[in-house]
Enzyme design. Structure first.
Site, short mmCIF file in Angstrom:
data_model
loop_
_atom_site.label_atom_id
_atom_site.label_comp_id
_atom_site.label_asym_id
_atom_site.label_seq_id
_atom_site.Cartn_x
_atom_site.Cartn_y
_atom_site.Cartn_z
N TYR A 130 0.88 -1.18 0.00
CA TYR A 130 0.00 0.00 0.00
C TYR A 130 0.92 1.22 0.00
O TYR A 130 2.06 1.16 -0.43
CB TYR A 130 -0.90 -0.13 1.25
CG TYR A 130 -1.96 0.93 1.42
CD1 TYR A 130 -3.02 1.04 0.52
CD2 TYR A 130 -1.92 1.81 2.51
CE1 TYR A 130 -4.00 2.02 0.70
CE2 TYR A 130 -2.90 2.77 2.68
CZ TYR A 130 -3.93 2.88 1.77
OH TYR A 130 -4.89 3.84 1.94
N ARG A 183 -5.30 10.73 -11.01
CA ARG A 183 -4.61 11.42 -9.92
C ARG A 183 -4.17 10.38 -8.93
O ARG A 183 -4.83 10.11 -7.93
CB ARG A 183 -5.56 12.45 -9.27
CG ARG A 183 -4.88 13.40 -8.31
CD ARG A 183 -5.47 13.29 -6.90
NE ARG A 183 -4.95 12.15 -6.19
CZ ARG A 183 -5.50 11.60 -5.10
NH1 ARG A 183 -6.61 12.05 -4.61
NH2 ARG A 183 -4.96 10.56 -4.50
N LYS A 201 -5.53 -1.15 -2.37
CA LYS A 201 -6.68 -0.85 -1.49
C LYS A 201 -7.42 -2.15 -1.16
O LYS A 201 -7.86 -2.36 -0.03
CB LYS A 201 -7.65 0.12 -2.17
CG LYS A 201 -7.08 1.52 -2.37
CD LYS A 201 -7.37 2.45 -1.18
CE LYS A 201 -6.62 3.77 -1.33
NZ LYS A 201 -6.71 4.64 -0.17
N GLU A 272 -11.60 5.71 -6.53
CA GLU A 272 -10.30 6.01 -5.93
C GLU A 272 -9.40 6.74 -6.91
O GLU A 272 -9.26 6.33 -8.07
CB GLU A 272 -9.65 4.67 -5.52
CG GLU A 272 -8.47 4.79 -4.61
CD GLU A 272 -8.82 5.33 -3.22
OE1 GLU A 272 -9.72 4.80 -2.58
OE2 GLU A 272 -8.15 6.31 -2.80
N ASP A 273 -8.81 7.81 -6.46
CA ASP A 273 -7.78 8.53 -7.20
C ASP A 273 -8.24 9.01 -8.58
O ASP A 273 -7.53 8.85 -9.59
CB ASP A 273 -6.47 7.72 -7.25
CG ASP A 273 -5.80 7.69 -5.87
OD1 ASP A 273 -6.45 8.11 -4.87
OD2 ASP A 273 -4.65 7.25 -5.77
N ASP A 295 -13.54 7.46 -1.89
CA ASP A 295 -12.68 7.35 -0.72
C ASP A 295 -11.87 8.62 -0.48
O ASP A 295 -11.67 9.04 0.67
CB ASP A 295 -11.75 6.15 -0.94
CG ASP A 295 -10.82 5.90 0.21
OD1 ASP A 295 -11.27 6.03 1.36
OD2 ASP A 295 -9.65 5.57 -0.03
N ASP A 296 -11.39 9.25 -1.56
CA ASP A 296 -10.54 10.43 -1.38
C ASP A 296 -11.33 11.61 -0.82
O ASP A 296 -10.79 12.41 -0.06
CB ASP A 296 -9.89 10.82 -2.72
CG ASP A 296 -9.01 9.70 -3.22
OD1 ASP A 296 -8.02 9.40 -2.55
OD2 ASP A 296 -9.36 9.08 -4.24
N ASN A 446 0.41 12.11 0.00
CA ASN A 446 1.13 10.87 -0.28
C ASN A 446 1.74 10.93 -1.67
O ASN A 446 1.25 11.67 -2.51
CB ASN A 446 0.15 9.69 -0.22
CG ASN A 446 -0.44 9.49 1.15
OD1 ASN A 446 0.27 9.55 2.14
ND2 ASN A 446 -1.75 9.28 1.21
N1 NAD Z 1 -3.81 10.79 3.88
C1 NAD Z 1 -4.87 10.41 3.19
O1 NAD Z 1 -5.64 9.55 3.61
C2 NAD Z 1 -5.14 11.05 1.87
C3 NAD Z 1 -6.40 10.92 1.29
C4 NAD Z 1 -6.68 11.53 0.06
C5 NAD Z 1 -5.68 12.24 -0.58
N2 NAD Z 1 -4.45 12.32 -0.01
C6 NAD Z 1 -3.36 13.04 -0.68
O2 NAD Z 1 -3.71 14.40 -0.77
C7 NAD Z 1 -3.11 14.97 -1.92
C8 NAD Z 1 -4.15 15.77 -2.67
O3 NAD Z 1 -5.19 14.94 -3.11
P1 NAD Z 1 -6.45 15.56 -3.87
O4 NAD Z 1 -7.27 14.45 -4.36
O5 NAD Z 1 -7.12 16.57 -3.05
O6 NAD Z 1 -5.69 16.26 -5.10
P2 NAD Z 1 -6.20 17.41 -6.05
O7 NAD Z 1 -5.29 17.40 -7.21
O8 NAD Z 1 -7.66 17.27 -6.25
O9 NAD Z 1 -5.94 18.76 -5.20
C9 NAD Z 1 -4.69 19.31 -4.92
C10 NAD Z 1 -4.91 20.71 -4.37
O10 NAD Z 1 -3.68 21.21 -3.89
C11 NAD Z 1 -3.53 22.55 -4.34
N3 NAD Z 1 -2.11 22.91 -4.47
C12 NAD Z 1 -1.26 22.54 -5.44
N4 NAD Z 1 -0.06 23.15 -5.25
C13 NAD Z 1 -0.18 23.88 -4.13
C14 NAD Z 1 0.70 24.75 -3.44
N5 NAD Z 1 1.95 24.93 -3.84
N6 NAD Z 1 0.25 25.37 -2.34
C15 NAD Z 1 -1.01 25.18 -1.90
N7 NAD Z 1 -1.90 24.37 -2.52
C16 NAD Z 1 -1.49 23.73 -3.62
C17 NAD Z 1 -4.23 22.61 -5.67
O11 NAD Z 1 -4.60 23.94 -6.00
C18 NAD Z 1 -5.43 21.72 -5.38
O12 NAD Z 1 -6.44 22.50 -4.79
C19 NAD Z 1 -2.48 13.83 -2.68
O13 NAD Z 1 -1.11 13.78 -2.40
C20 NAD Z 1 -3.12 12.60 -2.10
O14 NAD Z 1 -2.27 11.48 -2.12
C21 NAD Z 1 -4.17 11.75 1.19
O1 LMR Z 2 -3.89 5.85 -0.96
C1 LMR Z 2 -3.64 6.41 0.12
O2 LMR Z 2 -2.67 6.07 0.83
C2 LMR Z 2 -4.53 7.48 0.68
C3 LMR Z 2 -5.34 8.23 -0.31
O3 LMR Z 2 -6.37 7.47 -0.85
C4 LMR Z 2 -4.55 8.93 -1.36
O4 LMR Z 2 -5.04 9.04 -2.48
O5 LMR Z 2 -3.46 9.42 -1.04
MG MG Z 3 -6.74 7.79 -2.85
#
Ligand code: NAD
Ligand code: LMR
Ligand code: MG
Length: 604
Positions: A130, A183, A201, A272-273, A295-296, A446
């Site tokens: 993962y 994404r 997942k 997802e993603d 999920d996101d 991530n």
């Molecule tokens: N920890 C978790 O469980 C978890 C869950 C979902 C997503 N994520 C992570 O979160 C991140 C974003 O996911 P998402 O689906 O929202 O992506 P997304 O592409 O939909 O959104 C990214 C956002 O970040 C902003 N951004 C980009 N560069 C920036 C900067 N320099 N300063 C401030 N903001 C900036 C963009 O404008 C956009 O609003 C990914 O890395 C994903 O892996 C983690």
């Molecule tokens: O996949 C993960 O580890 C969490 C989340 O779904 C992500 O997109 O980053």
């Molecule tokens: Mg995800």
């Protein structure tokens, strides 16, 4: 009278399930001989007893000695440990991929053994199958590809999906994870190579929720890619065309969803993603028609909310104080906006205040800085969270992270931007001025290199008293003074398995906000006061089966309360409705699949 007899039959059922885990029931196979050895669902390698070898036409196809499951397990772990020794000192990427390969080979050969080693060593192996290694695997998928896993539907399959879905060999499917690869984590558009995410997942579903691996289905919807590097790569395995857009895109997703629904009307589909625009649009389009969630957006929101509530408790304050917490969210994508929406709803519920009052403590920053109503071409999805310039204390449209942090002195700085290192030294040092006694820093992006900051930097620059959480795992930080900074993993893996399992066992045909809220609340209440006060907001990954049972039970209960629970298998809606809270947890727990070798019975 009726109620009583129903109640008794439910507890009888629980008892019979408990027995069935002790003595594995037989498993029907429709193949014989070498075909069984080549099928990872049924293969036991050298573990087939002699009588079974006779019955299934395996005699002579294996070396004569029968090796027990435990011996096979030890042999695998020995190989894993020697691989660790032999790769010691090599670059991290090489080591991670080598570990992934050895686990993947076992996955391809013998699923029972694979899932047992995964369950028993989940904390060690989750980062390999993962996040974060799965990101590296996706980036290198075309080169790593040996065998397909799951199903691949492409834009070229338009009009064929209804029949293609019947190519999947299993009769029943409970859980599907679907991506279009647009994404992948913080790595962007990886096209068909994103299939690694649904696979990872679903491995977590098996390990954490005990979903039967014969009833899972990872799916890639390949509608092209806009990744120039992949389009120019001669080994790329996906469609070499730009991504479909607009109605053309939606018609492909529609066709897939209808095909799934036609064959398995009760299957749950986890999106997802997907890039933000499609993440939101597909959620709105399908959430009232199909049993699905994103999920996101939704899983992440619940995990973040549990962490935010934990950070209030970690300051020794009552939950009602959530309404006074100043929270800066960096990243206005599917994840960041999902978190804001759920957190604001929680403030409204806790305080009884209006939506606009609840929003006042939240600040949203995207790649163009602080989001305000003054922004030209303001993204409609972010608009509800845009600040009125009158309410931001002299800050202006597009203010930078450092400007916002210095001015607001937030209790929480939460990153979901996908941009590694943007919580730099200056930003982290500014968090020392936070109005909180325990400022919280959530670097949730991530994989590891995309985290907004590392754990070491957070504790070094913001102070040893902070609470820290990251999406990808980091080691705890040793301060060298006998104290240790605890690293929490704020990852949606704490919720999605329970959301899926609870929905499945409830037999609900939809996943409602109430069910998702119940999941988040159960996770938030899981940790006891003593741990929370030490900055431990989430349980250890080692307890993920237990967390999932509790979260699953909460989801199931919510489905019952909303009158959506239609039951699963022999347990109908009435039995569910008459189970106590404890019985529901037991029921969920005992419906988790656990890997043991079952006697195989051949049937033509
Ligand atoms: N920890 C978790 O469980 C978890 C869950 C979902 C997503 N994520 C992570 O979160 C991140 C974003 O996911 P998402 O689906 O929202 O992506 P997304 O592409 O939909 O959104 C990214 C956002 O970040 C902003 N951004 C980009 N560069 C920036 C900067 N320099 N300063 C401030 N903001 C900036 C963009 O404008 C956009 O609003 C990914 O890395 C994903 O892996 C983690
Ligand atoms: O996949 C993960 O580890 C969490 C989340 O779904 C992500 O997109 O980053
Ligand atoms: Mg995800």
């Amino acid at each position: 009278m009726w109620k009583f007899s129903r109640f008794v039959s439910a507890s009888k059922l629980l008892r019979s399930r408990r027995f069935s885990t002790a003595i594995p029931g037989p498993c029907i196979v429709h193949k014989r001989g070498a075909d069984i050895l080549h099928d990872p669902w049924f293969n036991k390698d050298t573990g087939f007893p002699l009588t079974e070898r006779d019955r299934l036409g395996l005699r002579g196809l294996l070396p004569p000695r029968v090796i027990s499951f435990e011996q096979q397990y030890e042999r695998f772990m020995d190989s894993f440990r020697s691989l660790e020794k032999n790769t010691h000192g090599q670059p991290e990427k090489v080591v991670s991929l080598a570990k992934w390969r050895i686990l993947n080979r076992l996955h391809d050969r013998n699923e029972t053994l694979y899932y047992r080693v995964l369950i028993d060593n989940i904390k060690e192996f989750a980062p390999i199958i993962y996040t974060p290694t799965v990101g590296l695997v996706c980036q290198n998928y075309s080169g790593l590809f040996r065998r397909p896993r799951g199903m691949y539907f492409s834009a070229k399959d338009k009009g064929e999906m209804m029949s293609m879905i019947y190519n999947w060999p299993a009769h029943e499917v409970d859980m599907i994870v679907l991506t279009d690869g647009s994404r992948i984590l913080g790595l962007g558009d990886l096209g068909v190579q994103g299939i690694g995410i649904p696979i990872g997942k679903l491995d977590v579903y098996v390990a954490a929720a005990g979903i039967n691996p014969q009833r899972i289905l990872p799916v890639m919807l390949d509608v092209g890619t806009n990744n120039e590097k992949l389009l120019g790569d001669r080994l790329y395995l996906g469609l070499r065309q730009p991504r479909l857009e607009g109605e053309e895109y939606l018609s492909i997703v529609d066709e897939f969803m209808e095909a799934v629904h036609a064959r398995w009307p009760k299957a749950i589909v986890q999106f997802e993603d997907f890039q933000m625009k499609w993440a939101f649009e597909t959620l709105e389009r399908y959430k009232k028609r199909f049993c699905m969630f994103n999920d996101d957006i939704q899983g992440t929101a619940g995990v973040a909310l549990a962490g935010l509530l934990g950070s209030v408790r970690s300051q020794g304050r009552p939950l009602s104080d959530f309404v006074n917490q100043k929270i800066v969210v960096v990243g206005a994508g599917s994840a960041g906006l999902g978190v804001l929406k759920m957190a604001i709803q929680a403030v409204e519920r806790i305080s009884g205040c209006s939506e606009s009052a609840a929003k006042s403590q939240f600040f949203l920053i995207d790649k163009n800085g602080l989001v305000t109503t003054e922004r030209s071409n303001l993204d409609p999805a972010a608009a509800p969270f845009a600040k009125n310039p009158r309410d931001i204390d002299g800050l202006t449209e597009g203010a930078s992270i450092i400007e916002v942090v210095k001015k607001i002195k937030p209790h929480v700085l939460l990153g979901l931007s996908g941009v590694g290192g943007i919580f730099n030294e200056e930003v982290l040092k500014a968090m020392r001025e936070s109005v909180s006694t325990k400022p919280a820093i959530f670097a949730m992006s991530n994989p590891t290199l995309n985290a907004e900051c590392t754990a070491i930097d957070a504790f070094n620059h913001a102070g040893e008293h902070i609470v820290f959480a990251s999406g990808s795992p980091f080691e705890n930080v040793d301060f060298g003074n006998g104290k240790v900074g605890h690293v929490n993993q704020a990852n949606n893996m704490y919720l999605f398995p329970g959301i899926g399992l609870g929905t499945l066992l409830s037999g609900a045909h939809l996943i409602t906000d109430g069910m998702l809220q119940a999941a988040a609340e159960r996770l938030a209440s899981y940790m006891d006061e003593e741990d929370i006060l030490k900055g431990i907001l989430y349980p250890s990954v080692n307890s993920i089966r237990d967390v999932t049972a509790e979260v699953g039970a909460a989801v199931l209960r919510a489905a019952v309360e909303e009158d959506l629970a239609e039951g699963y298998g022999e347990v109908g809606s009435r039995e569910l409705a008459h189970m106590s809270k404890e019985e529901i947890v037991e029921y969920v727990r005992h419906n988790m699949w656990y890997p043991v070798y079952s006697p195989l019975v051949h049937e033509k």
